[in-house]
Design an enzyme around this catalytic site. Structure first.
Site, PDB file in Angstrom:
ATOM      1  N   HIS A 163     105.969  45.807  49.339  1.00 19.04           N
ATOM      2  CA  HIS A 163     105.220  46.738  50.199  1.00 19.04           C
ATOM      3  C   HIS A 163     105.693  48.177  50.040  1.00 19.04           C
ATOM      4  O   HIS A 163     105.025  49.097  50.505  1.00 19.04           O
ATOM      5  CB  HIS A 163     105.347  46.315  51.662  1.00 19.04           C
ATOM      6  CG  HIS A 163     104.628  45.033  51.964  1.00 19.04           C
ATOM      7  ND1 HIS A 163     103.432  45.005  52.660  1.00 19.04           N
ATOM      8  CD2 HIS A 163     104.902  43.750  51.641  1.00 19.04           C
ATOM      9  CE1 HIS A 163     103.023  43.752  52.760  1.00 19.04           C
ATOM     10  NE2 HIS A 163     103.899  42.961  52.152  1.00 19.04           N
ATOM     11  N   ASP A 371     106.055  56.895  50.092  1.00 13.36           N
ATOM     12  CA  ASP A 371     105.555  55.788  50.909  1.00 13.36           C
ATOM     13  C   ASP A 371     104.900  54.780  49.978  1.00 13.36           C
ATOM     14  O   ASP A 371     104.175  55.182  49.051  1.00 13.36           O
ATOM     15  CB  ASP A 371     104.502  56.328  51.901  1.00 13.36           C
ATOM     16  CG  ASP A 371     104.519  55.598  53.235  1.00 13.36           C
ATOM     17  OD1 ASP A 371     104.892  54.419  53.259  1.00 13.36           O
ATOM     18  OD2 ASP A 371     104.153  56.219  54.250  1.00 13.36           O
TER      19      ASP A 371
HETATM   20  P1  ADQ Z   1     105.302  51.237  57.270  1.00 13.77           P
HETATM   21  O1  ADQ Z   1     106.363  52.084  56.671  1.00 13.77           O
HETATM   22  O2  ADQ Z   1     105.595  50.710  58.613  1.00 13.77           O
HETATM   23  O3  ADQ Z   1     104.876  50.032  56.303  1.00 13.77           O
HETATM   24  P2  ADQ Z   1     102.410  52.121  57.449  1.00 13.77           P
HETATM   25  O4  ADQ Z   1     101.742  51.601  56.239  1.00 13.77           O
HETATM   26  O5  ADQ Z   1     101.939  53.476  57.860  1.00 13.77           O
HETATM   27  O6  ADQ Z   1     104.000  52.234  57.306  1.00 13.77           O
HETATM   28  O7  ADQ Z   1     102.140  51.107  58.618  1.00 13.77           O
HETATM   29  C1  ADQ Z   1     102.496  51.410  59.941  1.00 13.77           C
HETATM   30  C2  ADQ Z   1     101.646  50.580  60.918  1.00 13.77           C
HETATM   31  O8  ADQ Z   1     102.174  50.790  62.227  1.00 13.77           O
HETATM   32  C3  ADQ Z   1     100.188  51.044  60.941  1.00 13.77           C
HETATM   33  O9  ADQ Z   1      99.374  49.913  61.004  1.00 13.77           O
HETATM   34  C4  ADQ Z   1     100.087  51.870  62.211  1.00 13.77           C
HETATM   35  O10 ADQ Z   1      98.833  51.784  62.867  1.00 13.77           O
HETATM   36  C5  ADQ Z   1     101.153  51.279  63.093  1.00 13.77           C
HETATM   37  N1  ADQ Z   1     101.713  52.349  63.943  1.00 13.77           N
HETATM   38  C6  ADQ Z   1     102.292  53.469  63.496  1.00 13.77           C
HETATM   39  N2  ADQ Z   1     102.650  54.237  64.540  1.00 13.77           N
HETATM   40  C7  ADQ Z   1     102.298  53.587  65.658  1.00 13.77           C
HETATM   41  C8  ADQ Z   1     102.419  53.854  67.065  1.00 13.77           C
HETATM   42  N3  ADQ Z   1     103.022  54.951  67.541  1.00 13.77           N
HETATM   43  N4  ADQ Z   1     101.960  52.947  67.925  1.00 13.77           N
HETATM   44  C9  ADQ Z   1     101.390  51.827  67.469  1.00 13.77           C
HETATM   45  N5  ADQ Z   1     101.246  51.518  66.183  1.00 13.77           N
HETATM   46  C10 ADQ Z   1     101.697  52.374  65.278  1.00 13.77           C
HETATM   47  C11 ADQ Z   1     105.317  49.528  55.039  1.00 13.77           C
HETATM   48  C12 ADQ Z   1     105.357  50.539  53.899  1.00 13.77           C
HETATM   49  C13 ADQ Z   1     104.005  51.204  53.746  1.00 13.77           C
HETATM   50  C14 ADQ Z   1     102.923  50.136  53.537  1.00 13.77           C
HETATM   51  C15 ADQ Z   1     103.017  49.053  54.588  1.00 13.77           C
HETATM   52  C16 ADQ Z   1     102.084  47.887  54.276  1.00 13.77           C
HETATM   53  O11 ADQ Z   1     106.360  51.509  54.124  1.00 13.77           O
HETATM   54  O12 ADQ Z   1     103.994  52.113  52.668  1.00 13.77           O
HETATM   55  O13 ADQ Z   1     101.644  50.747  53.634  1.00 13.77           O
HETATM   56  O14 ADQ Z   1     104.346  48.534  54.671  1.00 13.77           O
HETATM   57  O15 ADQ Z   1     102.281  47.411  52.999  1.00 13.77           O
END
Ligand code: ADQ
Length: 465
Positions: A163, A371
């Protein structure tokens, strides 16, 4: 070994189980997410199992049936959480795989704990899976598991999905245990990565440090063929769009706008509070924009929603302190009666509230320094039902490989980031629509269900050698 039917079952292994403890109801409940929504029907239908940690210290290797999904708990004790999880996963691999933007630490006792935990995961897989099953292992916490499962089940079809980014060889090579990690991954038949570059970086490292040969699409190692390819993760687009259309959710968005004093423009950031997400540079760009565009004062409000994350790791306490100090500084400099520039929320917000915020935000800032993908960028696009709104997206997010119609920016370039922010705030509606329409089409076409099916088909169709 329990083989309940003659069909192949899906066995998923991931750091966390898709469940959380509900203290009010005193029971385990399912915790939603794109990956879970994509895999749940397949797990139920194939009578599969999800293997993972439940997020707490201690406990037993028990089975938990939640919402028709069979979960197998891999317990971790306090010391393993400290050494394997906070230590090796989040103090060695996480920073190293994200361009080493914080110095990774290398400790033999972290590594030993990491090996032991990975072995426990592999043993758990072998306990429930047979050689005809499909085993799909996820992410950077479990890179040794594919080869460990292969030891138990030489003929099983094994897939892996990373991921996060896979770094270039000249960063990867620092790891004292680089060969073991590559050999672990090469135990899989099929490895999915978020981007083309990640897949190529992996193949280059596998050739240089683990004696693999051939191109990413057909690596050879230990007389087996291994396929590594980009297969970018996606979201449950329809679910986001339907939620965004719900009048209750729209009201939550309208309430937010009203609570902010009805500004002309709402700029939004939504991230786990992590040093990879570039929240600090984003705030500096905002400060610069407010300095150079006095016409924005009183009219543009920035909302930063930050979810607490890995609070036991020192670097995370440090980035939180920095971000909060900057919020205070920007607000102290620019706030006026009835308007403050930055609204900072340090908590996880409920799903409907998050979608309400996306659907009311005029500009979305997604500016990570590195990311794997970044789902927030795709979620924002999916909720823009009227094709308005502007996405400002870091070129270092995997999502930038697909979402080219966003304003793509180098987040380290403060002037470029400030210019992109100012351009987003003032973008004419026609240009917004032109860009957003294309973005929405992409996010609709390739959703998490397609992503999961592509991976599973690729794992299932191993070429025999
Ligand atoms: P993350 O680093 O956690 O994931 P991201 O892909 O942005 O990053 O996912 C975060 C999730 O958390 C999103 O679904 C978002 O809606 C939710 N979220 C964020 N802030 C929030 C808040 N304040 N309240 C509620 N929900 C919130 C890791 C990798 C990424 C990759 C994903 C999936 O770092 O690059 O995209 O895995 O593979």
């Amino acid at each position: 070994m329990t083989t309940r039917s003659s069909r192949a079952r899906l066995v998923v292994a991931a750091n966390r189980l898709p469940v959380r403890w509900d203290p009010d109801d005193r029971r385990w409940v399912s915790s939603p997410g794109g990956l879970v929504s994509a895999l749940a029907p397949i797990l139920r239908e194939s009578e599969g199992v999800w293997i993972g940690w439940n997020g707490t210290a201690g406990g037993e290797a028990e089975r938990l049936e939640v919402d028709g999904i069979d979960n197998l708990v891999v317990p971790l004790d306090e010391q393993e959480i400290e050494d394997h999880y906070d230590g090796f996963c989040n103090g060695t691999i996480w920073p190293l795989y994200h361009d080493a933007i914080r110095p990774p630490e290398f400790h033999r006792h972290w590594w030993r704990s990491h090996v032991a935990v990975n072995q426990r995961f592999a043993d758990s897989v072998a306990e429930v899976a047979s050689e005809k099953d499909i085993v799909w292992i996820h992410d950077y916490q479990l890179q040794l598991v594919p080869a460990m499962v292969r030891e138990h089940l030489p003929r099983a079809r094994i897939g892996f999905f990373l991921h996060i980014p896979f770094p270039p060889p000249e960063i990867f090579e620092r790891i004292p245990w680089r060969r073991q990690i590559l050999q672990g991954l090469l135990g899989a038949d099929y490895l999915g990565f978020q981007t083309r570059r990640a897949a190529l970086n992996f193949a280059a490292a596998a050739r240089e440090f683990a004696g693999a040969t051939g191109p990413a699409s057909s690596l050879r190692h230990d007389d087996r063929e291994i396929r590594a390819e980009p297969v970018p993760i996606a979201i449950d687009t329809a679910h986001y769009a339907t939620t965004a259309a719900d009048p209750e959710v729209r009201k939550l968005g309208a309430d937010l706008r009203r609570d902010l004093g009805d500004p002309e423009t709402i700029v939004l950031g939504v991230d786990r509070l992590d040093y990879t997400k570039g929240i600090d540079l984003r705030l500096r760009a905002l400060e610069q924009v407010l300095d150079t565009h006095p016409q924005f004062l009183g009219k543009v409000s920035f909302v930063q929603i930050a979810v607490p994350s890995r609070e036991d790791v020192d670097e995370y306490q440090e980035i939180r302190r920095q971000v909060e100090e900057m919020v205070g500084r920007v607000n102290g400099r620019f706030a006026e009666a009835g308007w403050i520039p930055v609204h900072y929320v340090y908590r996880s917000v409920p799903f409907e509230e998050l979608i309400g915020a996306y659907s009311t935000a005029d500009v979305m800032l997604v500016t990570p320094l590195r990311d794997g993908m970044n789902l927030v960028a795709k979620e924002y696009v999916a909720t823009r039902l009227e094709d308005t709104g502007v996405l400002v997206l870091s070129e270092f997010a995997g999502a930038a490989e697909q979402l080219q119609e966003a304003l793509i920016v180098n987040p380290y370039d403060l002037d470029a980031l400030s210019d992109a922010l100012a351009r987003a705030v003032t973008m004419p509606p026609d240009e917004q629509r032109e860009r957003m329409r294309r973005l929405r089409r992409k996010v609709a076409r390739w959703d998490v269900h397609k992503w999961a099916q592509h991976n599973l088909d690729a794992i299932a169709s191993r070429r025999e050698s």
